[in-house]
Write a protein that holds these residues in place. Structure first.
Motif, PDB file in Angstrom:
ATOM      1  N   UNK A 127       0.813  -1.226   0.000  1.00 21.52           N
ATOM      2  CA  UNK A 127       0.000   0.000   0.000  1.00 21.52           C
ATOM      3  C   UNK A 127       0.847   1.277   0.000  1.00 21.52           C
ATOM      4  N   UNK A 128       2.143   1.136   0.224  1.00 22.56           N
ATOM      5  CA  UNK A 128       3.010   2.302   0.405  1.00 22.56           C
ATOM      6  C   UNK A 128       2.801   3.436  -0.569  1.00 22.56           C
ATOM      7  N   UNK A 129       2.828   3.181  -1.873  1.00 23.96           N
ATOM      8  CA  UNK A 129       2.686   4.282  -2.852  1.00 23.96           C
ATOM      9  C   UNK A 129       1.342   5.000  -2.752  1.00 23.96           C
ATOM     10  N   UNK A 130       0.325   4.383  -2.159  1.00 28.54           N
ATOM     11  CA  UNK A 130      -1.019   4.966  -2.131  1.00 28.54           C
ATOM     12  C   UNK A 130      -1.352   5.616  -0.784  1.00 28.54           C
ATOM     13  N   UNK A 131      -0.423   5.548   0.183  1.00 33.92           N
ATOM     14  CA  UNK A 131      -0.694   6.066   1.522  1.00 33.92           C
ATOM     15  C   UNK A 131       0.101   7.337   1.796  1.00 33.92           C
ATOM     16  N   UNK A 132      -0.593   8.350   2.289  1.00 31.97           N
ATOM     17  CA  UNK A 132       0.100   9.558   2.732  1.00 31.97           C
ATOM     18  C   UNK A 132       0.750   9.328   4.097  1.00 31.97           C
ATOM     19  N   UNK A 133       0.023   8.626   4.984  1.00 28.68           N
ATOM     20  CA  UNK A 133       0.571   8.252   6.286  1.00 28.68           C
ATOM     21  C   UNK A 133       1.048   6.810   6.196  1.00 28.68           C
ATOM     22  N   UNK A 134       2.346   6.629   6.225  1.00 29.43           N
ATOM     23  CA  UNK A 134       2.928   5.291   6.034  1.00 29.43           C
ATOM     24  C   UNK A 134       2.823   4.473   7.327  1.00 29.43           C
ATOM     25  N   UNK A 135       1.612   4.047   7.613  1.00 28.13           N
ATOM     26  CA  UNK A 135       1.392   3.276   8.839  1.00 28.13           C
ATOM     27  C   UNK A 135       0.242   2.296   8.646  1.00 28.13           C
ATOM     28  N   UNK A 136       0.456   1.050   9.050  1.00 36.63           N
ATOM     29  CA  UNK A 136      -0.570   0.008   9.032  1.00 36.63           C
ATOM     30  C   UNK A 136      -0.455  -0.764  10.338  1.00 36.63           C
ATOM     31  N   UNK A 137      -1.605  -1.070  10.946  1.00 35.83           N
ATOM     32  CA  UNK A 137      -1.613  -1.826  12.194  1.00 35.83           C
ATOM     33  C   UNK A 137      -2.421  -3.101  12.003  1.00 35.83           C
TER      34      UNK A 137
END
Length: 202
Positions: free
Chosen positions: A96-106
């Motif tokens: 998802x990195x390229x599509x996320x402004x906040x680079x965070x997943x829990x």
């Protein structure tokens, strides 16, 4: 003079023997040792809650399918079985990195189901499906508890198949049953809990 040296030598040998005996006993018995704490590995049937702090529209709760995958928006099928929650987080960040402004997943485990087996001197031996972290003593209680007419509670054995080899852990659960303080032994998927019968004199 010769007697004094001989006596000193005997004392040293006895001291080394005692130290060696103490070391081997502690190595083979885990009733007073805390087992290594390791992250739970995800398996089919487990449910995970995935949260994207910067994109709440992607938040989801998924159950891992029989093929070990989960279905997610934008990226499709993702392999989850065999990973820890932390490893799945890293994998989703890469996807998802390229599509996320906040680079965070829990990733949080909502429920986990895994089998363990209890055999020997218990009332209902067999397979137990665990939906939460379970200790060896809790698994025995799920199997109906000890058969007190036969069970040797001091020599409970855990048999674990891991990384291509078999490990054995010996527990003294009589201490726990007598109310003494002891660290719980946490089970892993497919562990075998064996309660031996105590030796009987006739």
């Amino acid at each position: 003079m010769w007697f004094a040296r001989a006596e000193f030598g005997m004392i040293m040998l006895l001291g080394l023997a005692v130290l060696a005996g103490c070391h081997s006993a502690r190595f083979s018995n885990l009733d007073e040792d805390k087992p290594p704490s390791e992250p739970i590995v995800l398996n089919e049937g487990d449910s995970v809650r995935i949260t994207f702090p910067g994109a709440p529209n992607l938040n989801t709760t998924q159950q891992i399918k029989r093929d070990g995958r989960i279905a997610l928006q934008l990226v499709g099928e993702v392999q989850a079985s065999g990973l820890t929650a932390g490893q799945l987080e890293k994998k989703l960040l890469e996807l998802y990195g390229p599509q996320l402004q906040t680079k965070q997943v829990t990733v949080a485990i909502e429920s986990a189901n895994f089998p363990v087996y209890v055999t020997g001197a218990v009332l209902r031996p067999g397979k137990i499906l665990c939906d939460r972290p379970m200790t060896a003593l809790e698994a025995i209680m799920e199997a109906g508890g000890f058969d007190y007419a036969k069970a040797n509670q001091k020599e409970v054995m855990i048999i674990r198949h891991e990384n291509g080899h078999i490990e054995h852990f010996k527990l003294n659960l009589k201490k726990v049953m007598d109310g003494q303080q002891s660290e719980p032994f946490n089970l892993k998927p497919f562990d075998i809990v064996k309660v031996p019968e105590r030796f009987a004199w006739f």
